[in-house]
Motif scaffolding. Structure first.
Motif, PDB file in Angstrom:
ATOM      1  N   UNK A  72       0.858  -1.188   0.000  1.00 20.47           N
ATOM      2  CA  UNK A  72       0.000   0.000   0.000  1.00 20.47           C
ATOM      3  C   UNK A  72       0.893   1.236   0.000  1.00 20.47           C
ATOM      4  N   UNK A  73       0.602   2.178  -0.891  1.00 22.89           N
ATOM      5  CA  UNK A  73       1.450   3.357  -1.057  1.00 22.89           C
ATOM      6  C   UNK A  73       0.714   4.586  -0.540  1.00 22.89           C
ATOM      7  N   UNK A  74       1.310   5.290   0.428  1.00 18.85           N
ATOM      8  CA  UNK A  74       0.662   6.464   1.015  1.00 18.85           C
ATOM      9  C   UNK A  74       1.028   7.749   0.270  1.00 18.85           C
ATOM     10  N   UNK A  75       0.236   8.774   0.507  1.00 17.28           N
ATOM     11  CA  UNK A  75       0.533  10.090  -0.051  1.00 17.28           C
ATOM     12  C   UNK A  75       1.645  10.736   0.762  1.00 17.28           C
ATOM     13  N   UNK A  76       2.642  11.304   0.098  1.00 11.22           N
ATOM     14  CA  UNK A  76       3.734  11.950   0.837  1.00 11.22           C
ATOM     15  C   UNK A  76       3.366  13.338   1.341  1.00 11.22           C
ATOM     16  N   UNK A  77       2.186  13.843   0.944  1.00 13.49           N
ATOM     17  CA  UNK A  77       1.795  15.195   1.334  1.00 13.49           C
ATOM     18  C   UNK A  77       0.281  15.322   1.278  1.00 13.49           C
ATOM     19  N   UNK A  78      -0.212  16.386   1.835  1.00 16.22           N
ATOM     20  CA  UNK A  78      -1.633  16.707   1.740  1.00 16.22           C
ATOM     21  C   UNK A  78      -1.877  17.482   0.446  1.00 16.22           C
ATOM     22  N   UNK A  79      -3.068  17.363  -0.125  1.00 13.99           N
ATOM     23  CA  UNK A  79      -3.370  18.091  -1.337  1.00 13.99           C
ATOM     24  C   UNK A  79      -4.605  17.547  -2.032  1.00 13.99           C
ATOM     25  N   UNK A  80      -4.851  18.074  -3.213  1.00 16.22           N
ATOM     26  CA  UNK A  80      -5.986  17.642  -4.032  1.00 16.22           C
ATOM     27  C   UNK A  80      -5.444  16.904  -5.248  1.00 16.22           C
ATOM     28  N   UNK A  81      -6.025  15.751  -5.534  1.00 13.97           N
ATOM     29  CA  UNK A  81      -5.567  14.934  -6.655  1.00 13.97           C
ATOM     30  C   UNK A  81      -6.072  15.550  -7.962  1.00 13.97           C
ATOM     31  N   UNK A  82      -5.144  15.891  -8.820  1.00 13.91           N
ATOM     32  CA  UNK A  82      -5.479  16.412 -10.141  1.00 13.91           C
ATOM     33  C   UNK A  82      -5.703  15.275 -11.131  1.00 13.91           C
ATOM     34  N   UNK A  83      -4.833  14.248 -11.033  1.00 13.74           N
ATOM     35  CA  UNK A  83      -4.898  13.157 -12.013  1.00 13.74           C
ATOM     36  C   UNK A  83      -4.189  11.937 -11.443  1.00 13.74           C
ATOM     37  N   UNK A  84      -4.711  10.767 -11.772  1.00 10.28           N
ATOM     38  CA  UNK A  84      -4.024   9.520 -11.428  1.00 10.28           C
ATOM     39  C   UNK A  84      -3.533   8.866 -12.718  1.00 10.28           C
TER      40      UNK A  84
END
Length: 385
Positions: A46-58
């Motif tokens: 499982x890969x976590x987000x390294x920062x807070x933010x809004x996802x623009x694109x996967x």
């Protein structure tokens, strides 16, 4: 950071397959929130987000293979830095460079493992090569229109270049017989390891029978056959250590080992796993039984630590447990090991005489026929005493 790329997963792994997305474009994430799960040859991570933010694109769909350094997520409103970041310290694939094996979490029934340094082996794992596709934009466009994946094709043009004929032939085959199924995960890695073995090893297989007298340990209902076979292998390694080595075929050197870490071949729907039962020469049957159960449970649940699939010194394949008709085989030696023991189903050779068929494949670059024969003899001696 605008782009988050697939981080280095350690242990020579260069790619992973996306198995599940937990976020989508427009989602707001916080630091360390799990964004996706990927499958490597060693584990599901499982890969976590390294920062807070809004996802623009996967980037990438489920089933796609992503290589280290390729983007996974784009964040809104960030600069254009393409830094490769990510903290997988809580994941089973993150190891310090000093000793990947020594740092791994272990089950309570497994003793501390010896360092395997440069001769470490991961059985059933991937290799470090990426197939380069030599294809022009026009041929790639043709493949896209015909629904053909160029990564599955071998070019017949000059220098391995992919031609329009290659693409059209693949399209005709797909139409006639359906699309071919891409090997993924463990099964894909197994194929790579078998190819490597075929290219490097000079295999020879000996076949023999162990006559089992009435009351023999293997014939008792309460007996754990794998454990008895493990102890027989440990005994044979002690008597004939030439088969318990790591062999460097490039430099033609071998390392004789004073411990036996036994790989146990486990067949699953996903492919072949070979968890390693450590220090079998120094452990009693109760301890070995508990350790084996923990390893098999980890394989079934797909949460076995990656290091528990590494560093075997010799392998046992008990294919006789899969079907009563399986007696002899030519099991595959996986470098840097030089031997693998195959065991078939016990059968009645003569009236009231039970027999255990044994197959021993060894790498003739490093092991002589005499050494292999004596090893098998010591196994039979242990099993029939």
């Amino acid at each position: 950071m605008r782009y988050f790329k697939l981080p280095d997963l350690g242990e020579g792994l260069i790619e992973a397959e996306i198995v599940e997305w937990h976020v989508k474009a427009g989602d707001t994430v916080v630091t360390d929130q799990i964004m996706l799960a990927v499958e490597t040859a060693k584990a599901i991570v499982e890969i976590p987000s390294p920062q807070a933010g809004i996802i623009e694109h996967t980037f990438g769909a489920i089933g796609d293979t992503v290589h280290i350094g390729e983007p996974l997520v784009e964040y809104q409103g960030e600069n254009d830095s393409m830094s490769v970041v990510g903290n997988l310290s809580a994941q089973p694939l993150e190891f310090p460079e000093s000793s990947a094996v020594d740092s791994a979490p272990r089950s309570s029934s497994e003793p501390a493992q010896k360092k395997t340094d440069e001769f470490s082996v991961s059985v059933g794992f991937g290799t470090n090569s990426i197939k380069a596709i030599n294809v022009s934009p026009s041929v790639r466009g043709l493949a896209s229109r015909l629904g053909v994946e160029v990564e599955h094709l071998t070019g017949t043009g000059e220098g391995g270049r992919l031609t329009s004929n290659d693409v059209e032939k693949a399209a005709r085959l797909n139409k006639q017989h359906g699309e071919s199924e891409k090997l993924t995960g463990v099964r894909k890695s197994m194929a790579k390891v078998m190819i490597k073995s075929h290219q490097q090893v000079v295999p020879v297989t000996l076949f023999g029978d162990a006559p089992l007298a009435a009351g023999c340990e293997l014939l008792k209902k309460e007996t754990n056959v794998t454990i008895v076979l493990s102890k027989a292998i440990a005994y044979a390694c002690e008597k004939q250590p030439a088969l318990n080595v790591w062999f460097d075929g490039e430099n033609l050197t071998r390392r004789l080992l004073d411990f036996v870490d036994l790989g146990i071949a486990v067949d699953t729907d996903q492919g072949l796993f070979v968890p390693v039962l450590r220090q079998i020469q120094a452990r009693n049957e109760v301890d070995l039984t508990a350790g084996l159960a923990a390893l098999k449970e980890g394989v079934v649940q797909r949460n076995i630590p990656a290091a528990e699939l590494m560093g075997a010194t010799i392998i046992l394949s008990n294919y006789g447990a899969l079907h009563a008709m399986c007696r002899y085989g030519t099991p595959i030696v996986v470098p840097p090991m030089v031997a693998i023991v195959g065991v078939g189903a016990i059968y009645e050779h003569r009236e009231n005489e039970k027999t255990l068929p044994i197959s021993l494949t060894f790498d003739h670059r490093c092991v002589t026929g005499g050494e292999a024969a004596s090893f098998m003899g010591y196994m039979v001696e242990y099993l029939t005493r």
